[in-house]
Design a protein around this motif. Structure first.
Motif, PDB file in Angstrom:
ATOM      1  N   TYR A  26      67.342  21.057  44.640  1.00  0.00           N
ATOM      2  CA  TYR A  26      66.419  20.998  43.619  1.00  0.00           C
ATOM      3  C   TYR A  26      65.149  21.846  43.717  1.00  0.00           C
ATOM      4  O   TYR A  26      64.735  22.772  43.081  1.00  0.00           O
ATOM      5  N   TYR A  27      64.438  21.602  44.811  1.00  0.00           N
ATOM      6  CA  TYR A  27      63.277  22.311  45.289  1.00  0.00           C
ATOM      7  C   TYR A  27      63.539  23.856  45.546  1.00  0.00           C
ATOM      8  O   TYR A  27      62.521  24.399  45.357  1.00  0.00           O
ATOM      9  N   LYS A  28      64.633  24.108  46.231  1.00  0.00           N
ATOM     10  CA  LYS A  28      65.029  25.348  46.525  1.00  0.00           C
ATOM     11  C   LYS A  28      65.234  26.429  45.220  1.00  0.00           C
ATOM     12  O   LYS A  28      64.775  27.656  45.416  1.00  0.00           O
ATOM     13  N   ARG A  29      65.383  25.843  44.104  1.00  0.00           N
ATOM     14  CA  ARG A  29      65.403  26.772  42.892  1.00  0.00           C
ATOM     15  C   ARG A  29      63.931  27.215  42.482  1.00  0.00           C
ATOM     16  O   ARG A  29      63.868  28.042  41.707  1.00  0.00           O
ATOM     17  N   PHE A  30      62.882  26.530  42.938  1.00  0.00           N
ATOM     18  CA  PHE A  30      61.564  26.892  42.589  1.00  0.00           C
ATOM     19  C   PHE A  30      61.136  28.262  43.092  1.00  0.00           C
ATOM     20  O   PHE A  30      61.190  28.365  44.172  1.00  0.00           O
ATOM     21  N   LEU A  31      60.741  29.227  42.300  1.00  0.00           N
ATOM     22  CA  LEU A  31      60.034  30.360  42.802  1.00  0.00           C
ATOM     23  C   LEU A  31      58.519  29.974  43.258  1.00  0.00           C
ATOM     24  O   LEU A  31      57.952  29.317  42.579  1.00  0.00           O
ATOM     25  N   ARG A  32      58.343  30.611  44.250  1.00  0.00           N
ATOM     26  CA  ARG A  32      56.949  30.378  44.848  1.00  0.00           C
ATOM     27  C   ARG A  32      55.947  31.311  44.818  1.00  0.00           C
ATOM     28  O   ARG A  32      56.301  32.456  44.335  1.00  0.00           O
ATOM     29  N   THR A  33      54.616  31.440  44.907  1.00  0.00           N
ATOM     30  CA  THR A  33      53.581  32.305  44.983  1.00  0.00           C
ATOM     31  C   THR A  33      52.334  32.233  45.573  1.00  0.00           C
ATOM     32  O   THR A  33      52.167  30.988  46.322  1.00  0.00           O
ATOM     33  N   GLY A  34      51.615  33.379  45.841  1.00  0.00           N
ATOM     34  CA  GLY A  34      50.383  33.183  46.473  1.00  0.00           C
ATOM     35  C   GLY A  34      49.471  34.199  46.049  1.00  0.00           C
ATOM     36  O   GLY A  34      49.970  35.384  45.347  1.00  0.00           O
ATOM     37  N   VAL A  35      48.193  33.943  45.935  1.00  0.00           N
ATOM     38  CA  VAL A  35      47.263  34.787  45.310  1.00  0.00           C
ATOM     39  C   VAL A  35      45.894  34.422  46.131  1.00  0.00           C
ATOM     40  O   VAL A  35      45.573  33.300  46.150  1.00  0.00           O
ATOM     41  N   MET A  36      45.312  35.818  46.425  1.00  0.00           N
ATOM     42  CA  MET A  36      43.979  35.798  47.120  1.00  0.00           C
ATOM     43  C   MET A  36      43.256  36.709  46.675  1.00  0.00           C
ATOM     44  O   MET A  36      43.646  37.955  46.122  1.00  0.00           O
ATOM     45  N   SER A  37      41.900  36.501  46.398  1.00  0.00           N
ATOM     46  CA  SER A  37      40.904  37.601  45.847  1.00  0.00           C
ATOM     47  C   SER A  37      39.886  37.562  46.569  1.00  0.00           C
ATOM     48  O   SER A  37      39.191  36.478  47.122  1.00  0.00           O
ATOM     49  N   MET A  38      39.219  38.909  46.962  1.00  0.00           N
ATOM     50  CA  MET A  38      38.247  38.837  47.973  1.00  0.00           C
ATOM     51  C   MET A  38      37.220  39.943  47.455  1.00  0.00           C
ATOM     52  O   MET A  38      37.533  40.974  47.093  1.00  0.00           O
ATOM     53  N   VAL A  39      36.001  40.037  47.968  1.00  0.00           N
ATOM     54  CA  VAL A  39      34.893  40.911  47.620  1.00  0.00           C
ATOM     55  C   VAL A  39      34.967  42.088  48.894  1.00  0.00           C
ATOM     56  O   VAL A  39      34.866  41.570  49.880  1.00  0.00           O
ATOM     57  N   PRO A  40      35.366  43.219  48.704  1.00  0.00           N
ATOM     58  CA  PRO A  40      35.724  44.103  49.941  1.00  0.00           C
ATOM     59  C   PRO A  40      34.382  44.466  50.574  1.00  0.00           C
ATOM     60  O   PRO A  40      34.456  44.703  51.806  1.00  0.00           O
ATOM     61  N   GLN A  41      33.306  44.270  49.975  1.00  0.00           N
ATOM     62  CA  GLN A  41      31.960  44.696  50.560  1.00  0.00           C
ATOM     63  C   GLN A  41      31.452  43.669  51.514  1.00  0.00           C
ATOM     64  O   GLN A  41      30.897  43.654  52.579  1.00  0.00           O
ATOM     65  N   THR A  42      31.683  42.421  51.362  1.00  0.00           N
ATOM     66  CA  THR A  42      31.343  41.341  52.157  1.00  0.00           C
ATOM     67  C   THR A  42      32.558  40.476  53.092  1.00  0.00           C
ATOM     68  O   THR A  42      32.329  39.834  53.508  1.00  0.00           O
ATOM     69  N   GLY A  43      33.613  40.730  52.509  1.00  0.00           N
ATOM     70  CA  GLY A  43      34.871  39.857  53.173  1.00  0.00           C
ATOM     71  C   GLY A  43      34.995  38.406  52.462  1.00  0.00           C
ATOM     72  O   GLY A  43      35.797  37.795  52.906  1.00  0.00           O
ATOM     73  N   GLU A  44      34.215  38.194  51.471  1.00  0.00           N
ATOM     74  CA  GLU A  44      33.976  36.760  50.715  1.00  0.00           C
ATOM     75  C   GLU A  44      35.211  36.538  49.836  1.00  0.00           C
ATOM     76  O   GLU A  44      35.478  37.382  49.058  1.00  0.00           O
ATOM     77  N   VAL A  45      35.960  35.478  50.428  1.00  0.00           N
ATOM     78  CA  VAL A  45      37.276  35.103  49.501  1.00  0.00           C
ATOM     79  C   VAL A  45      36.954  34.254  48.280  1.00  0.00           C
ATOM     80  O   VAL A  45      36.141  33.312  48.464  1.00  0.00           O
ATOM     81  N   ARG A  46      36.938  34.859  47.145  1.00  0.00           N
ATOM     82  CA  ARG A  46      36.615  34.342  46.134  1.00  0.00           C
ATOM     83  C   ARG A  46      37.780  33.227  45.401  1.00  0.00           C
ATOM     84  O   ARG A  46      37.341  32.405  44.596  1.00  0.00           O
ATOM     85  N   ALA A  47      39.289  33.531  45.687  1.00  0.00           N
ATOM     86  CA  ALA A  47      39.885  32.830  45.136  1.00  0.00           C
ATOM     87  C   ALA A  47      41.162  32.813  46.104  1.00  0.00           C
ATOM     88  O   ALA A  47      41.639  33.645  46.848  1.00  0.00           O
ATOM     89  N   TRP A  48      41.789  31.602  45.999  1.00  0.00           N
ATOM     90  CA  TRP A  48      42.859  31.191  47.150  1.00  0.00           C
ATOM     91  C   TRP A  48      43.849  30.279  46.646  1.00  0.00           C
ATOM     92  O   TRP A  48      43.734  29.073  46.404  1.00  0.00           O
ATOM     93  N   VAL A  49      45.214  30.786  46.044  1.00  0.00           N
ATOM     94  CA  VAL A  49      46.072  30.006  45.678  1.00  0.00           C
ATOM     95  C   VAL A  49      47.415  29.839  46.437  1.00  0.00           C
ATOM     96  O   VAL A  49      48.032  30.970  46.433  1.00  0.00           O
ATOM     97  N   GLY A  50      47.726  28.964  47.135  1.00  0.00           N
ATOM     98  CA  GLY A  50      48.767  28.980  48.201  1.00  0.00           C
ATOM     99  C   GLY A  50      50.120  28.642  47.804  1.00  0.00           C
ATOM    100  O   GLY A  50      50.935  28.800  48.569  1.00  0.00           O
ATOM    101  N   GLY A  51      50.153  28.200  46.389  1.00  0.00           N
ATOM    102  CA  GLY A  51      51.455  27.884  45.903  1.00  0.00           C
ATOM    103  C   GLY A  51      51.370  27.482  44.605  1.00  0.00           C
ATOM    104  O   GLY A  51      50.275  27.438  43.994  1.00  0.00           O
ATOM    105  N   ILE A  52      52.362  26.719  44.025  1.00  0.00           N
ATOM    106  CA  ILE A  52      52.540  26.191  42.696  1.00  0.00           C
ATOM    107  C   ILE A  52      52.088  24.657  42.672  1.00  0.00           C
ATOM    108  O   ILE A  52      51.670  24.430  41.273  1.00  0.00           O
ATOM    109  N   ASN A  53      52.305  24.089  43.527  1.00  0.00           N
ATOM    110  CA  ASN A  53      51.871  22.456  43.640  1.00  0.00           C
ATOM    111  C   ASN A  53      51.694  22.057  44.994  1.00  0.00           C
ATOM    112  O   ASN A  53      52.581  21.715  45.652  1.00  0.00           O
ATOM    113  N   MET A  54      50.374  21.804  45.498  1.00  0.00           N
ATOM    114  CA  MET A  54      50.378  21.080  46.604  1.00  0.00           C
ATOM    115  C   MET A  54      51.070  19.876  46.959  1.00  0.00           C
ATOM    116  O   MET A  54      51.338  19.711  48.180  1.00  0.00           O
ATOM    117  N   GLN A  55      51.117  19.121  45.877  1.00  0.00           N
ATOM    118  CA  GLN A  55      51.665  17.782  46.199  1.00  0.00           C
ATOM    119  C   GLN A  55      53.111  17.913  46.584  1.00  0.00           C
ATOM    120  O   GLN A  55      53.433  17.041  47.483  1.00  0.00           O
TER     121      GLN A  55
END
Length: 780
Positions: free
Chosen positions: A428-457
């Motif tokens: 059942y769980y294998k059927r779910f598509l997964r994702t990752g999103v990361m957003s960063m300021v290139p001049q400072t290296g500051e990571v502004r957003a970090w989404v490692g998947g669809i549901n942490m639980q």
């Protein structure tokens, strides 16, 4: 007659003697009881019935504090805790909360010294039916006992101890301090220990901002946090009734008027539930990953030595640290919302296309390979590890995967309570598509957003930094940047779009390598800009042959990419390497930062519980590319969003209304600002990528299955432009709406010393042929 009088006198004397004897017995019993009562308290105070709980935690309430995780914009993202407790001082408590507490729980609080003897007498006389006798001080004393009594005798002894502790508390602390300690110690369910965390969890506000009708809800819960819980559906009605009783008590004690009581009781009871569990709230994957950073920092920064000279280290679960991260809570929410919107609809399409797939959710593999997937999944599961730790045999463990059990499973419509076997849950769980999103300021290296998947639980695996997948054509800008740097190429230069073969033995090849274009189109000359926009593999082969794999690998290594598992062969030009989204975003950022690489930054400062700064981030930078080569590479990637696979970002409506309704193949983004980007799609549509750059923000998106055999059957839905790009589009659309974020929509900054012509109209008008430049004929 005389005899009768004599008899009467005798009876009277006997009665008098009996009454006197009764009086003596009464006073004897009374005084004995008092002495026994006093002795009982003395014995308890002398620890005859066991050690009394100490005041250590009360004397130092910051000895077991949750570590707070803050966003760059000052919002609390979450906490690390054994107890989710943030102590608060009395002066920070709203007066309405204190009044409600005293009126309801202890009317004579300011008159007694820990024990309310009038209340105790009343409770005994009416057997507790007209209210209990426990004072606020006694309730605080009760909270100091870690284990509940298991018998009536133990409860009696504990009650005696509570009396002793209460009198000691009143001698040692002020009334105000006791109230603060009591509210800091009280539990309110759902990981809310203390009034501070409870205020955030139930009303999403700080305790000092509580209004009277909200404070009354917490005072109502003190009687029994479960039975009078405002969030639990089963107890909401009782909670409302108890809250209104608090208002009645405040009226009786003259703290509010009858009119105020009536208007307060008429208010609905509204809760803004904001849980703070480790898998609740926003940035859950980021918070889990942050632990790795903190573990390394703690190891390298001991806080001192103990009395025996041993090193002591900080503990994120009890030392009350404050971690200020680079995450922006607004951008994080936008990223998570974009993921939820797109992935729920993409999943619906994926499920629809799998309805007639006999091996669903897998494709292009046989049963033996599917069995191997299940084998790996079972052995890496927590069930297998726990049972093995308990000493269960492998046979017992395997059998357990075929036994139906109650479980709560994930769905995009909410968790579902069901019964299924653990093996079925794997499929059942294998059927779910997964994702990752990361957003960063290139001049400072500051990571502004970090989404490692669809549901942490339900899906703990992080697809930003932990997961590595084939990057496909998103690797090509590194090749083009190397070629621009070495050969001084212009985006307007043209190359033949014909099959190009690199023979065996050259550049580490073991056999001839002649990649084909995915669209199967060949012939004529094509500009560098158009070749990258359309991911023309034949041009990539030519470029790789001229610059060689080694310079490309040297470049990406300087850009922070781990190259030890990337073979030095020409095929890396097509993105055969497995890389993380974290590596890709940080590497792409150098293009927007004039060729300067900045190490990604996730923590700005770390403070101890007293506010002392223990850590302050210092940016780590290095020059990798010339500003000219970086800028020209950006111009090449702008072609992707102007005329390539990323041009749908420019559309104002979907080309196909039916597809738009599915929210998969088209979106009304309507971006008009300069965007540099690159899509990527790997073999069999197993991975979809989109890397998008604007002047002060670089964002990468990956989408795919947990296993490479979980994928769409065709490119229409399986390409990066359909799987990953929409998340970028929805996210950036929301980002631009919030002007306070100050995300640039300007053109990329042009270097002052630019010598490579990027304007193709001007390039050709100055007499430069659109044929291969003469100085490069020997190369191509």
């Amino acid at each position: 007659m005389a005899q009768q009088k004599k008899t009467t006198k005798k009876k009277t004397a006997v009665a008098g003697n009996s009454f006197t004897r009764y009086i003596k017995w009464f006073w004897g019993l009374f005084l004995g009881g008092v002495l026994a009562f006093v002795l009982l308290f003395l014995l308890a105070s002398w620890n005859v019935f066991g050690e009394l709980p100490t005041f250590e935690e009360l004397e130092n309430p910051e000895s077991n504090l949750a570590t707070k995780i803050l966003s760059v914009d000052g919002k609390q993202l979450g906490t690390y805790y054994n107890e989710n407790r943030t102590p608060i001082k009395y002066e920070d408590l709203p007066q309405n909360l204190v009044d409600a507490l005293v009126a309801t729980e202890d009317e004579r609080y300011y008159e007694h010294s820990g024990i309310d003897f009038w209340g105790t007498t009343r409770a005994v006389a009416y057997l507790g039916q007209k209210g209990g006798a426990s004072t606020v001080t006694q309730q605080l004393a009760k909270l100091l006992f870690s284990n509940p009594p298991s018998s009536t005798f133990e409860r009696l002894i504990q009650k005696v101890k509570e009396y002793v502790i209460s009198t000691r508390l009143e001698r040692q602390y002020t009334k105000q301090e006791i109230i603060a300690m009591y509210l800091n110690k009280q539990g309110f369910l759902f990981n809310a220990i203390g009034i501070s965390s409870a205020s955030r969890i139930y009303f999403n506000k700080e305790v000092q901002d509580l209004e009277l009708h909200e404070s009354a809800v917490f005072v109502a819960m003190l009687k029994n946090p479960r039975q009078y819980n405002p969030y639990r559906t089963i107890s909401r009605e009782k909670s409302l009734g108890r809250r209104n009783q608090v208002f009645k008590q405040m009226e009786i004690n003259g703290m509010i008027t009858t009119a105020e009581k009536d208007s307060l009781q008429a208010l609905p009871m509204e809760v803004k539930f904001t849980p703070e569990g480790h898998a609740d709230g926003i940035a859950t994957y980021f918070r889990e990953n942050l632990k790795k950073f903190l573990a390394e920092w703690i190891e390298e920064n001991p806080k001192g030595e103990d009395a025996d000279g041993n090193l002591e280290y900080y503990n994120i679960y009890r030392d009350g640290l404050t971690i200020t991260t680079t995450i922006d809570s607004r951008m994080q929410k936008m990223a998570e919302e974009a993921v939820a919107k797109h992935m729920s609809k993409l999943q619906a399409e994926f499920d629809s296309q799998n309805e007639k797939n006999k091996t669903a959710p897998f494709r292009d593999i046989d049963e033996s390979e599917i069995d191997l997937i299940f084998e790996r999944a079972m052995k890496s599961s927590s069930r297998w590890r726990l049972m093995a730790r308990e000493g269960k045999s492998e046979e017992e463990i395997r059998k357990s995967f075929d036994v139906k059990t109650d479980m709560s499973i994930f769905s995009w419509q909410g968790n579902i309570d069901t019964i299924m076997t653990p093996k079925d849950s794997i499929r059942y769980y294998k059927r779910f598509l997964r994702t990752g999103v990361m957003s960063m300021v290139p001049q400072t290296g500051e990571v502004r957003a970090w989404v490692g998947g669809i549901n942490m639980q339900h899906f703990q695996y992080d697809h930003v930094q932990t997961g590595k997948r084939q990057v496909g054509s998103t690797f090509k800008p590194f090749l083009y940047a190397t070629a621009v740097d070495q050969l001084h190429l212009s985006p307007c230069d043209t190359l033949p779009n014909t099959i190009y073969s690199i023979p065996a033995g050259k550049h580490g090849n073991t056999k001839d390598w002649a990649p084909k274009n995915s669209g199967g189109e060949y012939g004529g000359m094509i500009t560098m800009k158009k070749a990258l926009a359309q991911s023309v593999n034949t041009v990539s082969a030519r470029l790789m042959d001229k610059v060689g794999p080694r310079p490309v690998l040297e470049l990406v290594e300087k850009l922070g990419i781990d190259t030890k598992n990337i073979p030095e062969v020409p095929s890396i030009a097509l993105g055969t390497a497995d890389l993380s989204l974290y590596e890709m975003v940080s590497a792409y950022s150098a293009f927007a930062n004039q060729g300067v690489y900045v190490t990604p930054q996730i923590v700005s400062t770390i403070q101890d519980k007293n506010g002392t700064i223990l850590y302050q981030h210092v940016p780590e930078t290095r020059d990798v590319l010339s500003a000219e080569a970086a800028y020209v590479t950006l111009q090449l990637m702008e072609g992707v969003t102007q005329a390539g696979s990323g041009q749908r970002l420019r559309t104002t409506w979907a080309s196909n209304r039916a597809d738009y309704k599915k929210a998969v193949t088209g979106y009304p983004y309507g971006f008009t600002n300069p965007i540099a980007g690159k899509t990527g799609t790997t073999q069999n549509q197993s991975d979809g990528w989109f890397m998008g750059i604007v002047p002060n923000l670089v964002t990468g998106v990956w989408v795919g299955g947990d296993d490479r055999a979980v994928h769409f059957p065709s490119l229409r839905y399986g390409q990066g432009a359909t799987m990953a790009l929409p998340i970028w589009g929805m996210y950036m659309r929301d980002v631009y709406k919030d002007k306070d974020l100050e995300i640039s929509d300007d053109a990329f900054e042009k270097p002052d010393n630019l010598t490579i012509e990027i304007d193709c109209d001007k390039y050709n008008s100055e007499g430069v042929s659109d044929e291969l430049p003469e100085e490069l004929e020997d190369f191509f």
